[in-house]
Design a protein around this motif. Structure first.
Motif, mmCIF file in Angstrom:
data_model
loop_
_atom_site.group_PDB
_atom_site.id
_atom_site.type_symbol
_atom_site.label_atom_id
_atom_site.label_comp_id
_atom_site.label_asym_id
_atom_site.label_seq_id
_atom_site.Cartn_x
_atom_site.Cartn_y
_atom_site.Cartn_z
ATOM 1 N N PHE B 42 58.391 38.399 12.187
ATOM 2 C CA PHE B 42 57.445 39.324 11.557
ATOM 3 C C PHE B 42 56.981 38.766 10.211
ATOM 4 O O PHE B 42 55.780 38.761 9.905
ATOM 5 C CB PHE B 42 58.103 40.687 11.388
ATOM 6 C CG PHE B 42 57.443 41.559 10.359
ATOM 7 C CD1 PHE B 42 56.125 41.965 10.504
ATOM 8 C CD2 PHE B 42 58.138 41.986 9.229
ATOM 9 C CE1 PHE B 42 55.510 42.763 9.549
ATOM 10 C CE2 PHE B 42 57.528 42.780 8.273
ATOM 11 C CZ PHE B 42 56.210 43.162 8.432
ATOM 12 N N LEU B 43 57.935 38.259 9.408
ATOM 13 C CA LEU B 43 57.569 37.701 8.097
ATOM 14 C C LEU B 43 56.618 36.515 8.259
ATOM 15 O O LEU B 43 55.660 36.367 7.505
ATOM 16 C CB LEU B 43 58.831 37.265 7.333
ATOM 17 C CG LEU B 43 59.737 38.389 6.824
ATOM 18 C CD1 LEU B 43 60.972 37.819 6.146
ATOM 19 C CD2 LEU B 43 59.001 39.302 5.849
ATOM 20 N N ILE B 44 56.884 35.687 9.264
ATOM 21 C CA ILE B 44 56.026 34.512 9.496
ATOM 22 C C ILE B 44 54.620 34.959 9.886
ATOM 23 O O ILE B 44 53.628 34.476 9.335
ATOM 24 C CB ILE B 44 56.655 33.590 10.560
ATOM 25 C CG1 ILE B 44 57.938 32.958 10.002
ATOM 26 C CG2 ILE B 44 55.679 32.493 10.992
ATOM 27 C CD1 ILE B 44 58.825 32.301 11.026
ATOM 28 N N PHE B 45 54.525 35.923 10.809
ATOM 29 C CA PHE B 45 53.207 36.423 11.242
ATOM 30 C C PHE B 45 52.471 37.084 10.073
ATOM 31 O O PHE B 45 51.265 36.971 9.954
ATOM 32 C CB PHE B 45 53.358 37.428 12.384
ATOM 33 C CG PHE B 45 53.731 36.780 13.684
ATOM 34 C CD1 PHE B 45 53.089 35.631 14.124
ATOM 35 C CD2 PHE B 45 54.718 37.330 14.481
ATOM 36 C CE1 PHE B 45 53.437 35.034 15.323
ATOM 37 C CE2 PHE B 45 55.066 36.738 15.686
ATOM 38 C CZ PHE B 45 54.424 35.584 16.106
ATOM 39 N N LEU B 46 53.244 37.758 9.240
ATOM 40 C CA LEU B 46 52.657 38.475 8.108
ATOM 41 C C LEU B 46 51.856 37.541 7.215
ATOM 42 O O LEU B 46 50.785 37.896 6.717
ATOM 43 C CB LEU B 46 53.799 39.109 7.307
ATOM 44 C CG LEU B 46 53.460 40.263 6.378
ATOM 45 C CD1 LEU B 46 52.800 41.385 7.149
ATOM 46 C CD2 LEU B 46 54.736 40.775 5.728
ATOM 47 N N PHE B 47 52.357 36.345 7.037
ATOM 48 C CA PHE B 47 51.693 35.405 6.131
ATOM 49 C C PHE B 47 50.465 34.760 6.753
ATOM 50 O O PHE B 47 49.796 33.980 6.089
ATOM 51 C CB PHE B 47 52.696 34.360 5.642
ATOM 52 C CG PHE B 47 53.457 34.845 4.440
ATOM 53 C CD1 PHE B 47 52.934 34.717 3.170
ATOM 54 C CD2 PHE B 47 54.675 35.477 4.588
ATOM 55 C CE1 PHE B 47 53.617 35.192 2.067
ATOM 56 C CE2 PHE B 47 55.365 35.952 3.497
ATOM 57 C CZ PHE B 47 54.840 35.809 2.228
ATOM 58 N N GLN B 48 50.184 35.087 8.014
ATOM 59 C CA GLN B 48 48.910 34.617 8.574
ATOM 60 C C GLN B 48 47.769 35.497 8.064
ATOM 61 O O GLN B 48 46.609 35.124 8.140
ATOM 62 C CB GLN B 48 48.961 34.653 10.098
ATOM 63 C CG GLN B 48 49.880 33.564 10.640
ATOM 64 C CD GLN B 48 50.011 33.616 12.149
ATOM 65 O OE1 GLN B 48 49.440 34.481 12.797
ATOM 66 N NE2 GLN B 48 50.766 32.693 12.703
ATOM 67 N N GLY B 49 48.112 36.688 7.557
ATOM 68 C CA GLY B 49 47.066 37.600 7.095
ATOM 69 C C GLY B 49 47.112 37.843 5.602
ATOM 70 O O GLY B 49 46.312 38.594 5.076
ATOM 71 N N THR B 50 48.066 37.221 4.901
ATOM 72 C CA THR B 50 48.173 37.469 3.469
ATOM 73 C C THR B 50 48.569 36.180 2.738
ATOM 74 O O THR B 50 49.225 35.313 3.315
ATOM 75 C CB THR B 50 49.203 38.592 3.184
ATOM 76 O OG1 THR B 50 49.269 38.796 1.782
ATOM 77 C CG2 THR B 50 50.580 38.268 3.695
ATOM 78 N N ARG B 51 48.168 36.082 1.475
ATOM 79 C CA ARG B 51 48.460 34.857 0.721
ATOM 80 C C ARG B 51 49.877 34.885 0.158
ATOM 81 O O ARG B 51 50.542 33.870 0.091
ATOM 82 C CB ARG B 51 47.444 34.723 -0.417
ATOM 83 C CG ARG B 51 46.037 34.380 0.062
ATOM 84 C CD ARG B 51 45.100 34.206 -1.095
ATOM 85 N NE ARG B 51 44.893 35.441 -1.852
ATOM 86 C CZ ARG B 51 44.068 36.414 -1.459
ATOM 87 N NH1 ARG B 51 43.388 36.298 -0.328
ATOM 88 N NH2 ARG B 51 43.908 37.516 -2.184
ATOM 89 N N GLY B 52 50.331 36.031 -0.258
ATOM 90 C CA GLY B 52 51.665 36.122 -0.852
ATOM 91 C C GLY B 52 52.109 37.568 -0.914
ATOM 92 O O GLY B 52 51.306 38.485 -0.737
ATOM 93 N N ILE B 53 53.405 37.774 -1.137
ATOM 94 C CA ILE B 53 53.916 39.139 -1.259
ATOM 95 C C ILE B 53 54.567 39.243 -2.636
ATOM 96 O O ILE B 53 55.563 38.568 -2.902
ATOM 97 C CB ILE B 53 54.944 39.464 -0.156
ATOM 98 C CG1 ILE B 53 54.306 39.295 1.225
ATOM 99 C CG2 ILE B 53 55.485 40.874 -0.321
ATOM 100 C CD1 ILE B 53 55.249 39.525 2.373
ATOM 101 N N GLY B 54 54.013 40.101 -3.481
ATOM 102 C CA GLY B 54 54.567 40.327 -4.822
ATOM 103 C C GLY B 54 54.703 39.052 -5.635
ATOM 104 O O GLY B 54 55.647 38.927 -6.420
ATOM 105 N N GLY B 55 53.807 38.096 -5.427
ATOM 106 C CA GLY B 55 53.845 36.855 -6.213
ATOM 107 C C GLY B 55 54.700 35.758 -5.594
ATOM 108 O O GLY B 55 54.798 34.651 -6.148
#
Lengths: 266, 259
Positions: B42-55
């Protein structure tokens, strides 16, 4: 019917008996909610849309998870079907003029309503703390679809948990193992942490061939208007196909299981 | 030395008991591995749609998650017996533990390591170190600091579990309390910095799970100041001291119910 109403009443009172246990269980649900809420809030910093979801839609999703998951997956605190089969206590039920499957379903329902009652308070409290911008569907069809979908989810969850626990007929020392794996799959693949359509299309399609997305993800996706029109009808049909398939499998395992059941330990 | 030999005996007995049912071992290992792997995916897929999480970038978030699993599983391996403490209290069998010529805390805290946790720990440790070395910009002193802070985190975990045991003696509700501790630690699957105040402050200084789980990884990435490292070590020592005092107090309240 009357006897099951009695079972429902007794189960409801049972939940009140173990008050501290119940309060701590609700606190656990809140902690899970906080983890998911802040994870998504962090993701949306500096971004307006992710995977086609706005922040409002995701926050609505996270709030609805608390309600839907509470209703669909909560079970009686004394749920010990595997243990009853393993230690022979099942015989007590078989001698009584009640259906074991309906008996536990009634207790399941009492627990769900009890949990839902408290979840509403929690949601109100969280709403007042976070004051999130939440999205509500305008279509009546989405709301009707949501209720139909949640009903299917309740049955899918119950039959799935029975299938996992009935394995105990063959392996009495293994009362919890398969149920643990099923719980893990429900936790992640049910959609409790993230909306499943963030996954790549082939993975999302493959998931629809399993019963898990119909438990939490699809009821909420219908509510927030992600699933509409013909797709809504298709999803509802798929979920009810799972209800009947799992019911059939569960009944088969129950019937064959009873033939091998030796009431050991009694 | 005597205590160590006894602990080894307890651990050996516990391992043999679990390994007697190999099918169950396989099922649980599969379940636990699935839980970690699916969240990781899930974390890996998440980064296909976002540049970063909380910096934090993708590799940092994945390392935080792996590091969380490493510390969480290590604590479970060492303190598994705490999960079985309640029956001892409500049946009065704790009397037999108290009568033995051994510190009862060793028995109730360390007396039942689970081989399932050991297998998981080996797998998770291998994944964590491999990922840290190959995907993060780290150095040798950073790793030394990482392990020192993990040892510090284990001391905090010890203090939490002793506190849970103490409450268990006084109220018999240890099962729920230890599960609340588990749920609170699982909030740290993501770095503590993602939480807004006052939750971040609570998770760092009041119930310092952030220090226990997030700080080692932050130190490895060079994102932790010396002041915070000093505070975390001091806090662990203070909590350890307080938990031992609380345990002594709780034992004095033990009334040997049901025996």
């Amino acid at each position: 019917m009357h006897k099951y109403i009695k079972v429902f009443n007794v189960s409801w009172q049972n939940e009140f008996t173990y008050r501290l246990n119940f309060i701590l269980w609700r606190i656990r649900n809140l902690l899970r909610f906080l983890m998911t809420y802040f994870l998504w809030s962090g993701i949306f910093i500096g971004q307006r849309q992710i995977f086609g979801y706005s922040q409002e839609q995701i926050i609505t999703y996270v709030f609805l998870v608390l309600i839907v998951q509470t209703f669909v997956t909560s079970a009686p605190s004394q749920d010990n079907i595997g243990g009853e089969i393993a230690n022979g206590d099942l015989s007590n039920y078989l001698l009584k003029p009640v259906s074991y499957i309906k008996y536990w379903f009634t207790r399941d329902l009492a627990s769900k309503l009890f949990n839902l009652f408290f979840a509403v308070f929690e949601i109100t409290l969280l709403w007042l703390i976070f004051r999130p911008a939440v999205f509500f569907p305008a279509q009546v069809l989405s709301i009707a679809g949501f209720f139909l979908s949640v009903t299917a989810a309740v049955f899918i969850n119950y039959f799935l948990s029975l299938v996992a626990r009935f394995v105990t007929f063959w392996t009495p020392e293994n009362t919890w193992g398969i149920a643990f794996v099923v719980l893990v799959l429900i936790e992640i693949l049910g959609g409790g942490i993230f909306p499943l359509d963030v996954l790549p299309k082939p993975a999302f399609f493959a998931l629809q061939l399993t019963p898990f997305p119909y438990l939490v993800y699809f009821p909420i996706a219908i509510f927030v208007g992600k699933v509409t029109g013909l797709y809504l009808i298709q999803v509802l049909l798929q979920s009810y196909v799972w209800v009947f398939m799992l019911y059939w499998v569960m009944m088969k395992i129950w019937q064959v299981g009873l033939k091998v059941y030796g009431s050991e330990g009694r | 030395m005597k205590e160590f030999k006894i602990w080894l005996r307890y651990t050996s007995n516990s391992f043999q008991q679990t390994l007697s049912n190999r099918t169950l071992v396989a099922i649980f290992i599969t379940g636990k591995t699935l839980r970690i792997a699916l969240f990781l995916l899930f974390l890996i897929f998440l980064f296909q749609g976002t540049r970063g999480i909380g910096g934090y970038n993708r590799n940092q978030i994945i390392f935080f998650y792996l590091s969380f699993n490493f510390i969480d599983t290590l604590a479970q391996l060492v303190f598994r017996e705490v999960y079985r403490f309640r029956p001892l209290v409500i049946t009065g069998e704790l009397d037999f533990v108290l009568l033995k010529p051994l510190n009862p805390l060793i028995r109730v805290l360390l007396g039942g390591s689970d081989v399932l946790d050991l297998i998981m720990l080996v797998l998770i440790a291998a994944a964590t170190f491999w990922f840290g070395i190959t995907h993060l910009n780290t150095n040798f002193p950073g790793w030394i600091l990482y392990f020192l802070l993990i040892a510090n985190g284990l001391m905090l975990a010890t203090a939490f579990h002793i506190f849970v045991l103490g409450v268990g003696v006084m109220t018999t509700t240890v099962d729920n309390l230890v599960m609340i501790y588990r749920d609170m630690t699982s909030m740290l699957r993501v770095p503590v910095d993602l939480y807004t105040e006052p939750i971040r402050a609570i998770l760092t200084f009041i119930i310092p799970l952030g220090i226990m789980i997030t700080f080692p990884a932050k130190a490895l990435m060079g994102l932790l100041s010396w002041q915070m490292i000093t505070i975390s070590v001091g806090l662990a020592a203070v909590l350890m001291f307080l938990s031992l005092k609380f345990w002594s107090y709780a034992l004095k309240q033990y009334s040997s119910a049901s025996s």
